[in-house]
Scaffold this motif. Sequence first.
Motif, PDB file in Angstrom:
ATOM      1  N   GLU A   1       0.787  -1.249  -0.097  1.00 37.49           N
ATOM      2  CA  GLU A   1       0.189  -0.230   0.028  1.00 37.49           C
ATOM      3  C   GLU A   1       0.878   1.194  -0.105  1.00 37.49           C
ATOM      4  O   GLU A   1       0.209   2.131  -0.670  1.00 37.49           O
ATOM      5  CB  GLU A   1      -0.968   0.080   1.148  1.00 37.49           C
ATOM      6  N   ARG A   2       1.940   1.343   0.517  1.00 42.10           N
ATOM      7  CA  ARG A   2       3.001   2.217   0.667  1.00 42.10           C
ATOM      8  C   ARG A   2       3.401   2.824  -0.832  1.00 42.10           C
ATOM      9  O   ARG A   2       3.311   3.923  -1.343  1.00 42.10           O
ATOM     10  CB  ARG A   2       4.131   2.060   1.526  1.00 42.10           C
ATOM     11  N   LEU A   3       3.674   1.685  -1.478  1.00 38.40           N
ATOM     12  CA  LEU A   3       4.107   1.904  -2.801  1.00 38.40           C
ATOM     13  C   LEU A   3       3.067   2.611  -3.721  1.00 38.40           C
ATOM     14  O   LEU A   3       3.143   3.365  -4.496  1.00 38.40           O
ATOM     15  CB  LEU A   3       4.662   0.742  -3.410  1.00 38.40           C
ATOM     16  N   GLU A   4       1.856   1.866  -3.497  1.00 34.89           N
ATOM     17  CA  GLU A   4       0.731   2.515  -4.304  1.00 34.89           C
ATOM     18  C   GLU A   4       0.283   3.781  -3.905  1.00 34.89           C
ATOM     19  O   GLU A   4      -0.009   4.649  -4.809  1.00 34.89           O
ATOM     20  CB  GLU A   4      -0.562   1.624  -4.120  1.00 34.89           C
TER      21      GLU A   4
ATOM     22  N   GLU B   1      16.404  -8.921  -2.660  1.00 34.24           N
ATOM     23  CA  GLU B   1      15.361  -8.000  -3.729  1.00 34.24           C
ATOM     24  C   GLU B   1      16.189  -7.082  -4.277  1.00 34.24           C
ATOM     25  O   GLU B   1      15.924  -6.855  -5.553  1.00 34.24           O
ATOM     26  CB  GLU B   1      14.092  -7.501  -2.952  1.00 34.24           C
ATOM     27  N   ILE B   2      17.205  -6.142  -3.968  1.00 34.66           N
ATOM     28  CA  ILE B   2      17.790  -5.221  -4.353  1.00 34.66           C
ATOM     29  C   ILE B   2      19.036  -5.717  -4.938  1.00 34.66           C
ATOM     30  O   ILE B   2      19.369  -4.594  -5.729  1.00 34.66           O
ATOM     31  CB  ILE B   2      18.096  -4.082  -3.522  1.00 34.66           C
TER      32      ILE B   2
ATOM     33  N   HIS C   1       8.003  13.511  -5.534  1.00 33.29           N
ATOM     34  CA  HIS C   1       7.750  12.544  -6.498  1.00 33.29           C
ATOM     35  C   HIS C   1       9.066  12.270  -6.997  1.00 33.29           C
ATOM     36  O   HIS C   1       9.733  12.708  -7.565  1.00 33.29           O
ATOM     37  CB  HIS C   1       6.811  13.232  -7.640  1.00 33.29           C
ATOM     38  N   PRO C   2       9.224  10.729  -6.737  1.00 36.94           N
ATOM     39  CA  PRO C   2      10.598  10.308  -7.314  1.00 36.94           C
ATOM     40  C   PRO C   2      10.633  10.138  -8.720  1.00 36.94           C
ATOM     41  O   PRO C   2       9.522  10.059  -9.412  1.00 36.94           O
ATOM     42  CB  PRO C   2      10.665   8.950  -6.770  1.00 36.94           C
ATOM     43  N   ALA C   3      11.643   9.921  -9.364  1.00 35.20           N
ATOM     44  CA  ALA C   3      11.869   9.564 -10.707  1.00 35.20           C
ATOM     45  C   ALA C   3      11.085   8.271 -11.123  1.00 35.20           C
ATOM     46  O   ALA C   3      10.427   8.111 -12.107  1.00 35.20           O
ATOM     47  CB  ALA C   3      13.296   9.223 -11.264  1.00 35.20           C
ATOM     48  N   LYS C   4      11.188   7.350 -10.075  1.00 35.17           N
ATOM     49  CA  LYS C   4      10.321   6.057 -10.278  1.00 35.17           C
ATOM     50  C   LYS C   4      10.176   5.435  -8.858  1.00 35.17           C
ATOM     51  O   LYS C   4      11.164   5.455  -7.929  1.00 35.17           O
ATOM     52  CB  LYS C   4      10.994   5.146 -11.154  1.00 35.17           C
ATOM     53  N   ALA C   5       8.958   4.991  -8.494  1.00 34.95           N
ATOM     54  CA  ALA C   5       8.792   4.103  -7.279  1.00 34.95           C
ATOM     55  C   ALA C   5       8.526   2.687  -7.908  1.00 34.95           C
ATOM     56  O   ALA C   5       7.659   2.386  -8.389  1.00 34.95           O
ATOM     57  CB  ALA C   5       7.635   4.626  -6.454  1.00 34.95           C
ATOM     58  N   SER C   6       8.896   1.723  -7.282  1.00 32.90           N
ATOM     59  CA  SER C   6       8.711   0.238  -7.693  1.00 32.90           C
ATOM     60  C   SER C   6       9.376  -0.684  -6.573  1.00 32.90           C
ATOM     61  O   SER C   6       9.908  -0.348  -5.744  1.00 32.90           O
ATOM     62  CB  SER C   6       9.450  -0.030  -8.895  1.00 32.90           C
ATOM     63  N   ASN C   7       8.671  -1.851  -6.660  1.00 30.22           N
ATOM     64  CA  ASN C   7       9.129  -2.878  -5.695  1.00 30.22           C
ATOM     65  C   ASN C   7       9.888  -3.915  -6.512  1.00 30.22           C
ATOM     66  O   ASN C   7      10.123  -4.998  -6.058  1.00 30.22           O
ATOM     67  CB  ASN C   7       7.887  -3.823  -5.253  1.00 30.22           C
ATOM     68  N   LYS C   8      10.200  -3.558  -7.594  1.00 29.32           N
ATOM     69  CA  LYS C   8      11.076  -4.604  -8.626  1.00 29.32           C
ATOM     70  C   LYS C   8      12.513  -3.668  -8.901  1.00 29.32           C
ATOM     71  O   LYS C   8      12.525  -2.905  -9.722  1.00 29.32           O
ATOM     72  CB  LYS C   8      10.322  -4.807  -9.978  1.00 29.32           C
ATOM     73  N   ALA C   9      13.520  -4.239  -8.509  1.00 28.30           N
ATOM     74  CA  ALA C   9      14.599  -3.737  -8.704  1.00 28.30           C
ATOM     75  C   ALA C   9      15.261  -3.610 -10.205  1.00 28.30           C
ATOM     76  O   ALA C   9      15.880  -2.772 -10.526  1.00 28.30           O
ATOM     77  CB  ALA C   9      15.826  -4.310  -7.832  1.00 28.30           C
ATOM     78  N   ASP C  10      14.853  -4.686 -10.950  1.00 33.73           N
ATOM     79  CA  ASP C  10      15.400  -4.812 -12.169  1.00 33.73           C
ATOM     80  C   ASP C  10      14.802  -3.762 -13.123  1.00 33.73           C
ATOM     81  O   ASP C  10      15.354  -3.421 -14.167  1.00 33.73           O
ATOM     82  CB  ASP C  10      15.136  -6.081 -12.889  1.00 33.73           C
ATOM     83  N   GLU C  11      13.627  -3.034 -12.630  1.00 34.70           N
ATOM     84  CA  GLU C  11      12.875  -2.131 -13.485  1.00 34.70           C
ATOM     85  C   GLU C  11      13.744  -0.969 -13.286  1.00 34.70           C
ATOM     86  O   GLU C  11      13.583   0.153 -14.122  1.00 34.70           O
ATOM     87  CB  GLU C  11      11.451  -1.859 -12.747  1.00 34.70           C
ATOM     88  N   MET C  12      14.345  -0.431 -12.248  1.00 35.24           N
ATOM     89  CA  MET C  12      15.136   0.584 -11.923  1.00 35.24           C
ATOM     90  C   MET C  12      16.477   0.764 -12.447  1.00 35.24           C
ATOM     91  O   MET C  12      17.183   1.843 -12.706  1.00 35.24           O
ATOM     92  CB  MET C  12      15.077   1.077 -10.674  1.00 35.24           C
TER      93      MET C  12
END
Length: 317
Positions: A36-39, A91-92, A59-70
């Motif tokens: 929920e924090r990410l959403e 995960e990171i 607002h960050p450049a990107k927020a995600s729970n997938k390290a490979d996306e960033m």
Amino acid sequence: MNNKKVCVVGLGGVGGYLGCMLAQHYDNIYFFARGERLESIKKNGLLLHSDAFGEFTTHPAKASNKADEMGVMDYIILSVKNFSLEQVCNEISPMIDRHTVIIPLLNGVSASGKIRNLIGKGRVLDGLIYITSGANKDFSIHHTSSYGVVHIGYERGNQYDENILSEVQKLLQSANITCVIESDIESAIWTKYILNCAYNVVTAYYKATTGDIRKNKIAIMQLKSLLEEACSVARKLKINIASDLEDVHFKHILQKQSESATSSLNRDITFGRQNELEIFSGQLLESASICQLKIPMTQFFYEELKKVSQFNKYFSS
């Protein structure tokens, strides 16, 4: 520094504060969060209420729970609870290569060593932060102190290029985050750890703020005893702490700390959440045992808070 990619991992009270301060000044800040924090961050950004810097949303450049996306990061600020450290490090991993600088700001005295073993790559500094902050139910961050000071350095045997420390200091201070380079980071980490081993434990036991503790004569005596016990362990381990550290911490809590402040341990135990009692008391008891020291006040609070923690966790589930 705007050409460097920076990720804040863990957006609670500490990471949320640092993430907001960095994202207000740089365009290349990434947030690693979950659930929920990410959403909430994706939809609304991250809101900081700060006694020192006012209120603003970032607002960050990107927020995600997938390290490979960033992608691979230049810097990672790691601010999570110790009990989730192994999972988070796994995960990171895609964000880390041999050049990535990792700045751990966790409680306890052994986090950096654990991270080096878990990740096995990158350059892991040693660090800590002094701050009074927390996360609200809506995931916004409240920063209720006039300070937020990061300390960084190298423990013996883990030195990298000295320029790295200066670069991290520049990165943080350009975002109005005070950063101190320590020549003896082990001493600095233990100095804060000793404070936590007393303050967090007492506030959790009495479900109290600093103001509540100041009105409780028994709690004040217990606080002093806990500080003395933690200092005795550090000195037995040959940690170079100040000769009057017990008194320095004691006076700070009774005279300088915000009356409304409390500890993360108090909040976590009260709401039946997983907590860091093992870091603040269990780990100290283990060190005392190795040193063949008795620390009865610490033992008492550890046993009592374990009961309370298990009770609250059961009834909150």
